[in-house]
Design a protein around this motif. Structure first.
Motif, PDB file in Angstrom:
ATOM      1  N   ASP A  90       0.799  -1.227   0.000  1.00  0.00           N
ATOM      2  CA  ASP A  90       0.000   0.000   0.000  1.00  0.00           C
ATOM      3  C   ASP A  90       0.828   1.272   0.000  1.00  0.00           C
ATOM      4  O   ASP A  90       0.299   2.376  -0.141  1.00  0.00           O
ATOM      5  CB  ASP A  90      -0.975   0.018   1.179  1.00  0.00           C
ATOM      6  N   GLY A  91       2.156   1.164   0.151  1.00  0.00           N
ATOM      7  CA  GLY A  91       2.999   2.346   0.144  1.00  0.00           C
ATOM      8  C   GLY A  91       2.852   3.223   1.367  1.00  0.00           C
ATOM      9  O   GLY A  91       3.256   4.391   1.352  1.00  0.00           O
ATOM     10  N   ARG A  92       2.321   2.647   2.458  1.00  0.00           N
ATOM     11  CA  ARG A  92       2.103   3.416   3.688  1.00  0.00           C
ATOM     12  C   ARG A  92       3.036   2.933   4.797  1.00  0.00           C
ATOM     13  O   ARG A  92       3.303   1.732   4.909  1.00  0.00           O
ATOM     14  CB  ARG A  92       0.652   3.312   4.161  1.00  0.00           C
ATOM     15  N   ALA A  93       3.505   3.872   5.607  1.00  0.00           N
ATOM     16  CA  ALA A  93       4.275   3.532   6.797  1.00  0.00           C
ATOM     17  C   ALA A  93       3.337   2.931   7.842  1.00  0.00           C
ATOM     18  O   ALA A  93       2.129   3.173   7.825  1.00  0.00           O
ATOM     19  CB  ALA A  93       4.954   4.779   7.351  1.00  0.00           C
ATOM     20  N   ALA A  94       3.894   2.149   8.757  1.00  0.00           N
ATOM     21  CA  ALA A  94       3.089   1.498   9.784  1.00  0.00           C
ATOM     22  C   ALA A  94       2.932   2.416  10.990  1.00  0.00           C
ATOM     23  O   ALA A  94       3.902   2.742  11.671  1.00  0.00           O
ATOM     24  CB  ALA A  94       3.740   0.183  10.205  1.00  0.00           C
ATOM     25  N   ALA A  95       1.696   2.838  11.252  1.00  0.00           N
ATOM     26  CA  ALA A  95       1.405   3.663  12.419  1.00  0.00           C
ATOM     27  C   ALA A  95       1.180   2.766  13.627  1.00  0.00           C
ATOM     28  O   ALA A  95       0.621   1.671  13.514  1.00  0.00           O
ATOM     29  CB  ALA A  95       0.167   4.523  12.170  1.00  0.00           C
ATOM     30  N   GLY A  96       1.641   3.231  14.793  1.00  0.00           N
ATOM     31  CA  GLY A  96       1.489   2.464  16.023  1.00  0.00           C
ATOM     32  C   GLY A  96       2.786   2.444  16.805  1.00  0.00           C
ATOM     33  O   GLY A  96       3.669   3.289  16.596  1.00  0.00           O
TER      34      GLY A  96
END
Length: 239
Positions: free
Chosen positions: A80-86
Protein backbone atom coordinates in the motif's frame (compact mmCIF):
# COMPACT_ATOMS: atom_id res chain seq x y z
CA UNK A 1 -1.12 2.54 41.80
CA UNK A 2 -0.87 5.95 40.13
CA UNK A 3 -2.91 6.56 36.99
CA UNK A 4 0.28 7.18 34.98
CA UNK A 5 1.77 3.88 36.14
CA UNK A 6 -1.48 2.06 35.42
CA UNK A 7 -1.45 3.46 31.90
CA UNK A 8 2.08 2.14 31.40
CA UNK A 9 1.14 -1.27 32.78
CA UNK A 10 -1.85 -1.55 30.45
CA UNK A 11 0.19 -1.21 27.27
CA UNK A 12 2.73 -3.47 25.65
CA UNK A 13 5.74 -1.18 26.07
CA UNK A 14 5.62 -0.41 29.80
CA UNK A 15 9.22 -1.59 30.27
CA UNK A 16 10.63 0.58 27.50
CA UNK A 17 12.90 3.41 28.54
CA UNK A 18 13.86 4.64 25.06
CA UNK A 19 11.49 5.86 22.37
CA UNK A 20 12.00 7.00 18.78
CA UNK A 21 8.94 9.06 17.90
CA UNK A 22 7.76 10.17 14.45
CA UNK A 23 4.76 12.47 14.05
CA UNK A 24 3.33 13.14 10.59
CA UNK A 25 0.94 16.00 9.68
CA UNK A 26 -1.89 13.62 8.67
CA UNK A 27 -2.60 10.11 7.38
CA UNK A 28 -1.60 10.94 3.80
CA UNK A 29 1.61 12.92 4.44
CA UNK A 30 4.81 11.41 3.07
CA UNK A 31 7.01 13.19 5.62
CA UNK A 32 7.19 13.80 9.35
CA UNK A 33 9.32 14.88 12.29
CA UNK A 34 11.44 12.49 14.35
CA UNK A 35 12.43 12.96 17.98
CA UNK A 36 13.90 10.58 20.57
CA UNK A 37 13.26 10.36 24.30
CA UNK A 38 14.38 8.38 27.32
CA UNK A 39 12.22 7.69 30.34
CA UNK A 40 13.33 9.16 33.64
CA UNK A 41 11.04 8.53 36.60
CA UNK A 42 7.46 9.14 35.46
CA UNK A 43 8.30 11.19 32.39
CA UNK A 44 10.15 11.34 29.09
CA UNK A 45 13.28 13.43 28.57
CA UNK A 46 14.20 14.53 25.01
CA UNK A 47 17.59 13.30 23.79
CA UNK A 48 17.37 13.90 20.02
CA UNK A 49 15.82 17.15 18.84
CA UNK A 50 13.32 17.43 15.99
CA UNK A 51 14.62 16.06 12.68
CA UNK A 52 12.82 15.93 9.34
CA UNK A 53 12.21 12.44 7.93
CA UNK A 54 10.34 10.90 5.03
CA UNK A 55 7.81 8.07 5.35
CA UNK A 56 5.59 6.07 3.02
CA UNK A 57 4.80 7.69 -0.31
CA UNK A 58 1.08 7.16 0.40
CA UNK A 59 1.30 8.25 4.04
CA UNK A 60 0.66 5.97 7.02
CA UNK A 61 -1.83 3.31 8.14
CA UNK A 62 -2.42 1.34 11.33
CA UNK A 63 -0.06 -1.63 11.49
CA UNK A 64 0.34 -4.64 13.77
CA UNK A 65 2.52 -3.85 16.75
CA UNK A 66 2.47 -3.55 20.53
CA UNK A 67 -0.61 -1.34 20.80
CA UNK A 68 -4.20 -2.51 20.76
CA UNK A 69 -5.69 -2.62 17.26
CA UNK A 70 -7.19 0.67 16.11
CA UNK A 71 -10.13 0.76 13.70
CA UNK A 72 -10.48 4.50 13.10
CA UNK A 73 -8.18 5.16 10.17
CA UNK A 74 -6.55 3.30 7.26
CA UNK A 75 -5.28 -0.23 7.91
CA UNK A 76 -1.90 -1.29 6.57
CA UNK A 77 -1.66 -4.03 3.95
CA UNK A 78 1.02 -5.36 1.64
CA UNK A 79 2.03 -3.01 -1.15
CA UNK A 80 0.00 0.00 0.00
CA UNK A 81 3.00 2.35 0.14
CA UNK A 82 2.10 3.42 3.69
CA UNK A 83 4.27 3.53 6.80
CA UNK A 84 3.09 1.50 9.78
CA UNK A 85 1.41 3.66 12.42
CA UNK A 86 1.49 2.46 16.02
CA UNK A 87 4.06 1.31 18.57
CA UNK A 88 6.74 -1.24 17.63
CA UNK A 89 9.79 -2.81 19.14
CA UNK A 90 13.08 -1.80 17.58
CA UNK A 91 14.57 -4.94 16.05
CA UNK A 92 18.04 -5.72 14.83
CA UNK A 93 20.33 -3.19 13.22
CA UNK A 94 21.55 -4.04 9.72
CA UNK A 95 24.03 -2.57 7.30
CA UNK A 96 26.67 -2.95 4.64
CA UNK A 97 29.64 -2.83 7.02
CA UNK A 98 31.13 -5.69 9.01
CA UNK A 99 30.15 -3.90 12.21
CA UNK A 100 28.42 -0.76 13.43
CA UNK A 101 28.72 1.67 16.34
CA UNK A 102 25.74 0.34 18.29
CA UNK A 103 24.98 -1.85 21.28
CA UNK A 104 21.91 -3.23 19.53
CA UNK A 105 22.14 -6.64 17.82
CA UNK A 106 23.75 -6.10 14.41
CA UNK A 107 23.72 -8.15 11.21
CA UNK A 108 26.08 -7.44 8.33
CA UNK A 109 24.16 -7.93 5.10
CA UNK A 110 25.50 -9.83 2.09
CA UNK A 111 24.48 -9.98 -1.55
CA UNK A 112 22.30 -13.04 -0.83
CA UNK A 113 20.28 -11.49 2.02
CA UNK A 114 16.70 -10.56 1.18
CA UNK A 115 13.65 -9.39 3.07
CA UNK A 116 10.78 -11.47 1.74
CA UNK A 117 7.77 -9.36 0.77
CA UNK A 118 6.00 -12.17 -1.09
CA UNK A 119 2.60 -12.67 0.53
CA UNK A 120 2.05 -16.36 1.29
CA UNK A 121 5.73 -17.26 1.49
CA UNK A 122 6.75 -19.18 4.64
CA UNK A 123 9.48 -16.53 5.00
CA UNK A 124 7.09 -13.57 4.60
CA UNK A 125 8.36 -10.48 6.46
CA UNK A 126 11.68 -12.11 7.36
CA UNK A 127 15.25 -11.28 6.37
CA UNK A 128 16.77 -14.51 5.05
CA UNK A 129 19.95 -15.64 3.31
CA UNK A 130 19.22 -17.27 -0.04
CA UNK A 131 22.34 -19.41 0.41
CA UNK A 132 20.70 -20.98 3.46
CA UNK A 133 17.01 -21.13 2.49
CA UNK A 134 17.50 -21.63 -1.25
CA UNK A 135 17.07 -19.27 -4.17
CA UNK A 136 13.48 -20.43 -4.74
CA UNK A 137 12.51 -19.25 -1.25
CA UNK A 138 13.26 -15.63 -2.15
CA UNK A 139 11.85 -15.82 -5.68
CA UNK A 140 9.72 -12.75 -6.37
CA UNK A 141 11.08 -10.78 -3.39
CA UNK A 142 11.79 -7.14 -4.19
CA UNK A 143 13.81 -6.21 -1.09
CA UNK A 144 17.53 -7.02 -1.46
CA UNK A 145 19.31 -5.99 1.74
CA UNK A 146 22.43 -5.03 -0.23
CA UNK A 147 20.83 -2.40 -2.40
CA UNK A 148 24.28 -1.11 -3.28
CA UNK A 149 25.05 -4.38 -5.06
CA UNK A 150 21.62 -5.01 -6.60
CA UNK A 151 20.48 -1.46 -7.32
CA UNK A 152 23.33 0.57 -8.80
CA UNK A 153 25.09 1.59 -5.60
CA UNK A 154 21.95 2.55 -3.64
CA UNK A 155 23.06 3.58 -0.12
CA UNK A 156 19.67 3.63 1.61
CA UNK A 157 20.30 0.36 3.49
CA UNK A 158 23.91 1.24 4.32
CA UNK A 159 22.76 1.38 7.94
CA UNK A 160 19.31 1.01 9.47
CA UNK A 161 17.14 -0.95 11.85
CA UNK A 162 14.09 -3.19 11.70
CA UNK A 163 10.76 -1.78 12.89
CA UNK A 164 9.00 -4.92 14.17
CA UNK A 165 5.70 -4.41 12.39
CA UNK A 166 3.67 -7.59 11.76
CA UNK A 167 6.27 -9.67 13.60
CA UNK A 168 3.99 -12.70 13.39
CA UNK A 169 3.93 -12.54 9.60
CA UNK A 170 0.15 -12.19 9.15
CA UNK A 171 -0.61 -12.71 5.47
CA UNK A 172 -1.11 -9.46 3.64
CA UNK A 173 -0.40 -7.43 6.76
CA UNK A 174 2.63 -5.66 5.32
CA UNK A 175 6.32 -6.50 5.41
CA UNK A 176 9.89 -5.24 5.52
CA UNK A 177 9.31 -2.05 7.51
CA UNK A 178 12.63 -0.41 8.38
CA UNK A 179 14.21 2.83 9.45
CA UNK A 180 16.98 3.57 6.96
CA UNK A 181 18.87 6.37 5.23
CA UNK A 182 17.07 8.66 2.83
CA UNK A 183 18.02 9.21 -0.78
CA UNK A 184 17.09 12.89 -0.42
CA UNK A 185 14.84 15.05 1.78
CA UNK A 186 12.08 14.83 -0.84
CA UNK A 187 12.16 11.11 -1.68
CA UNK A 188 9.44 9.19 0.16
CA UNK A 189 9.60 5.44 0.75
CA UNK A 190 7.55 2.31 0.11
CA UNK A 191 6.57 2.26 3.80
CA UNK A 192 9.76 2.78 5.79
CA UNK A 193 11.01 5.84 7.68
CA UNK A 194 14.07 7.46 6.09
CA UNK A 195 16.47 10.01 7.55
CA UNK A 196 19.93 11.58 7.13
CA UNK A 197 22.88 9.38 8.05
CA UNK A 198 24.04 11.52 11.03
CA UNK A 199 20.59 11.17 12.62
CA UNK A 200 20.62 7.40 12.15
CA UNK A 201 24.13 7.12 13.58
CA UNK A 202 23.08 9.17 16.61
CA UNK A 203 20.09 6.91 17.28
CA UNK A 204 22.09 3.71 16.91
CA UNK A 205 24.85 4.89 19.25
CA UNK A 206 22.21 5.84 21.84
CA UNK A 207 19.90 2.81 21.80
CA UNK A 208 20.53 -0.06 24.22
CA UNK A 209 18.74 -3.43 24.13
CA UNK A 210 18.32 -3.48 27.90
CA UNK A 211 16.28 -0.26 27.64
CA UNK A 212 13.81 -2.03 25.29
CA UNK A 213 13.64 0.77 22.70
CA UNK A 214 10.41 1.28 20.80
CA UNK A 215 9.53 3.09 17.59
CA UNK A 216 6.30 5.10 17.50
CA UNK A 217 4.75 6.64 14.38
CA UNK A 218 1.46 8.54 14.50
CA UNK A 219 -0.31 11.29 12.56
CA UNK A 220 -0.66 14.50 14.59
CA UNK A 221 -4.40 13.99 15.24
CA UNK A 222 -3.89 10.46 16.55
CA UNK A 223 -0.96 11.56 18.67
CA UNK A 224 -3.12 14.22 20.31
CA UNK A 225 -5.89 11.67 20.90
CA UNK A 226 -3.69 8.93 22.34
CA UNK A 227 -0.81 10.75 24.01
CA UNK A 228 -2.20 10.72 27.56
CA UNK A 229 -3.65 7.19 27.55
CA UNK A 230 -0.53 5.73 25.91
CA UNK A 231 1.72 7.76 28.21
CA UNK A 232 3.68 9.26 25.31
CA UNK A 233 6.02 12.26 25.55
CA UNK A 234 4.79 15.83 25.38
CA UNK A 235 6.21 17.51 22.29
CA UNK A 236 6.37 21.10 21.16
CA UNK A 237 5.18 22.57 17.88
CA UNK A 238 6.23 20.88 14.67
CA UNK A 239 9.13 22.73 12.98
Amino acid sequence: MSSAFAAQESNGWQGSRQMVLVITPDWNADHGVLRAFERTGDGWKPVVDAQNVTVGRAGAAWGIGLNEAQTDGPQKHEGDGRAAAGVYRVGEVFGYGAQADTRMPYSAMTDTDWCVDVDGSPYYNQIVDAKKVGAKAVEGASEPMRRDLHMDGDQRYKIGFVIEHNAGGKRGGGSCIFAHLWASPTDATAGCTAMPEPVMRRLLAWMKPEEQPVFVLLPQSEYARLRASWHLPVVGKQP
